[in-house]
Design an enzyme around this catalytic site. Sequence first.
Site, short mmCIF file in Angstrom:
data_model
loop_
_atom_site.label_atom_id
_atom_site.label_comp_id
_atom_site.label_asym_id
_atom_site.label_seq_id
_atom_site.Cartn_x
_atom_site.Cartn_y
_atom_site.Cartn_z
N ASP A 31 0.82 -1.22 0.00
CA ASP A 31 0.00 0.00 0.00
C ASP A 31 0.85 1.27 0.00
O ASP A 31 0.69 2.15 0.84
CB ASP A 31 -0.95 0.01 1.21
N GLU A 207 -11.40 -1.19 -3.81
CA GLU A 207 -10.76 -0.54 -2.68
C GLU A 207 -9.65 0.40 -3.16
O GLU A 207 -9.44 0.57 -4.36
CB GLU A 207 -10.20 -1.58 -1.70
#
Length: 337
Positions: A31, A207
């Site tokens: 991420d 997401e």
Amino acid sequence: STTVRPTEPYQPVPPVTDTTFTNPLLSSGPDPWVAQKDSMYYYTHTSGDRIRVWYTKAMSQLKNAPDKTIWTKPVTGANSQNIWAPELHYLDGKWYAYYTAGASSDLGTQRTFVLENASQDPIQGVWVEKENLPDPTADFFAIDATVLEHNNKKYLIWSGHASATDNIQRLYIAEMSNPYTLSSTRALIASPEYDWERAGAPPAVNEAPEVLKNAAGKVFLIFSASGCWTDDYKLGMMTLKEGADPMNKDSWIKAPQPVFVKKGENSAYGPGHNGFFKSPDKTEDWIIYHANPLPGQGCADNRSPRMQRFTWNADGTPAFGEPVKINIALRKPSGEK
């Protein structure tokens, strides 16, 4: 979090000159996110129990950059577990760090939180915990928050569940009165609808929404689709219609095909959860993302940050190409010293 090394060695690294670099930038970094202010880049990624920020003037040299822990999770409480996907944003003259955290190992408790720092340098000053950012009318699973600034308004965009019992991950948006306060209830803007968004389902996943604007100011939302536990995690794209209200689902057009997908022969499985930045001289656009070097490695710490330049199509949409091969020499961003 503990770094788990790949089970097979990387390919030999070729000679690197002072004008080139190689991916991955670090051996682990799920991420990844980059914020840019003045001549500095501030990089962060999921560390599990804290928020660490690396700072550098040369993103290609991230492995040599110092880092600082700006916040560590408390022992107990609503934000004491599973610290995920931090993002730094410079808004209204202050720094804000948005992150996901939960109260227990039950991932249903994951929510969005925000820290504030009045310093002009996020490595300096004091980080203060603000309120978490729930929609009181829909206080459910809420992860991967980012901020859209558009037409002198701010919006929070995140991935969440429709209810306490529905676990499909959809994208939601809410208007903000300031960087730490929602001023509207949430509105749904995207759900997994195509087969390429449903690898690994259930649950199907949208997401990690990230805002990208072209030179003309057109707004794109690049998001991650399918389960991170699959090799088919990938990037999709939504486009905001000209002059349209971001709070209206019909204002967003989802591209029917993904815009960035795995490339096994380049050691890029499950490429996704990205960010964007400009080269030091502002002439180039770059994407940063994570991917696994080998198949079947899922959502763990083998995910490493990679970056590459991207360009723009004639119609103003981004052209990301395909994930570049790891351990080959790539030209550094323009203007790096």
